[in-house]
Design an enzyme around this catalytic site. Structure first.
Site, mmCIF file in Angstrom:
data_model
loop_
_atom_site.group_PDB
_atom_site.id
_atom_site.type_symbol
_atom_site.label_atom_id
_atom_site.label_comp_id
_atom_site.label_asym_id
_atom_site.label_seq_id
_atom_site.Cartn_x
_atom_site.Cartn_y
_atom_site.Cartn_z
ATOM 1 C CE LYS A 1 -1.143 -1.208 -6.006
ATOM 2 N NZ LYS A 1 -0.879 -2.639 -6.291
ATOM 3 C CG ASP B 1 -2.221 -3.515 -3.135
ATOM 4 O OD1 ASP B 1 -2.655 -2.861 -4.102
ATOM 5 O OD2 ASP B 1 -1.022 -3.836 -3.007
ATOM 6 C CD GLU C 1 5.616 -4.453 -9.245
ATOM 7 O OE1 GLU C 1 4.442 -4.298 -8.875
ATOM 8 O OE2 GLU C 1 6.481 -5.044 -8.553
ATOM 9 C CG ASP D 1 -0.448 -7.293 -2.294
ATOM 10 O OD1 ASP D 1 0.466 -6.618 -2.805
ATOM 11 O OD2 ASP D 1 -1.126 -8.123 -2.943
ATOM 12 C CB SER D 2 4.825 -4.835 -0.915
ATOM 13 O OG SER D 2 4.321 -3.569 -0.520
ATOM 14 C CD GLU E 1 -0.974 -7.656 -7.944
ATOM 15 O OE1 GLU E 1 -0.866 -8.770 -8.508
ATOM 16 O OE2 GLU E 1 -0.276 -7.309 -6.980
HETATM 17 O O1 KIV Z 1 2.133 -3.946 -2.929
HETATM 18 C C1 KIV Z 1 2.792 -2.974 -3.328
HETATM 19 O O2 KIV Z 1 3.577 -2.360 -2.602
HETATM 20 C C2 KIV Z 1 2.613 -2.549 -4.710
HETATM 21 C C3 KIV Z 1 3.602 -1.587 -5.265
HETATM 22 C C4 KIV Z 1 4.868 -2.275 -5.566
HETATM 23 C C5 KIV Z 1 3.056 -0.863 -6.427
HETATM 24 O O3 KIV Z 1 1.721 -3.004 -5.362
#
Ligand code: KIV
Length: 276
Positions: free
Chosen positions: A112, A83, A179, A44-45, A114
């Site tokens: 993924k 994510d 992280e 989600d970056s 968090e």
């Molecule tokens: O969203 C993302 O790119 C991430 C990475 C920094 C692990 O969660």
């Protein structure tokens, strides 16, 4: 390269055993696959490095889906993690519904999430959705962690992080992203876990590493975390290329005849009424 299965991913223990990179579109995913990356992450970056949001919080499930589909088309042969965006994992029910879309429509192999949301991980794993955990700095809740800061720097916080990582493993994740975790703590968590750790700003002792593609090629210029190594200064290079194009258009140096198409002389003559 054949797509890594969950048992294969789980067995990737040992420094440098897993190379993960973010990708949010077709060409990046294709290039990463051809360059030999093991696993792709549609993180989600995306919200910050592609969509221009201040944080990852505004990213929607629809945006994640759109980009997951594109990355999947670029690298059908790679394990692809997507994510769960902010609040999509607030309850097991919401997480199951979001994961269903990311896997069925988006083509993701894993999701993924968090933090130590153990009930959510159990529900997903129980439903057959492979899950990657993420502890340390969790950007979706960075404001309650005091901003983008190293995590686990007190005895209590370090103990909690180790406990969370172990609990995530017990709940069924195939690996855990660490992280912005101090190097000794990342080493300890890595030693204690049976599944791989994937570090970003966690030093060299983790089993794998992950970087954000736009950081790696130097095109995200708003800030550069200490843990980023730019393998390309893409920002200046791309600006130079675009400026050269603009200058060529203005001077008449582009396009040349080799960039255009000829026309049948009979068609041209017909246009001017010389056909008969
Ligand atoms: O969203 C993302 O790119 C991430 C990475 C920094 C692990 O969660």
């Amino acid at each position: 390269m054949a797509k890594l299965t969950i048992p294969e991913l789980k067995s990737r223990k040992g420094r440098g055993s897993l190379v993960m990179l973010t990708a949010y579109d077709y060409p990046t995913a294709r290039l990463a696959a051809e360059a030999g990356v093991d696993v792709l992450l549609v993180g989600d970056s995306l919200g910050m490095v592609v969509l221009g949001y201040e944080t990852t919080v505004p990213v929607t499930l629809e945006e994640m889906l759109h980009h997951t589909k594109a990355a999947r088309r670029g690298a059908p042969e790679l394990h692809l993690v997507a994510d769960l965006p902010f609040m999509a994992d607030a309850t097991p029910e919401r997480a199951l519904a979001a994961a269903e879309r990311l896997v069925k429509e988006g083509g993701a192999d894993s999701v993924k999430l968090e933090g130590a949301k153990l009930d959510v991980v159990r529900a997903l794993a129980g439903a057959g959705v492979p899950v990657l955990g993420h502890v340390g700095l969790t950007p979706q809740t960075a404001s309650s962690l005091g901003g983008y800061k190293v995590q686990g720097n007190s005895p209590a916080a370090a103990k909690k992080m180790l406990e969370d990582a172990l609990a995530l493993e017990n709940a069924g994740v195939w690996g855990v992203v660490l992280e912005m975790v101090p190097m000794p703590l990342a080493g300890l968590v890595t030693e204690q876990l049976g599944v791989p750790t994937i570090g970003i700003g966690a030093g060299a002792a983790t089993d794998g590493q992950v970087l954000v593609f736009h950081d790696l090629i130097g095109v995200f210029e708003r800030f550069k975390p200490r843990f980023v190594r730019r393998y390309l200064e893409g920002g200046p290079l791309i600006r130079e290329a675009i400026a050269a194009y603009a200058a060529d258009v203005r001077s008449g140096a582009f396009p040349q005849s080799e960039h255009g198409y000829e026309m049948d002389s009979s068609a041209l003559e017909g246009l001017y009424g010389k056909e008969n």
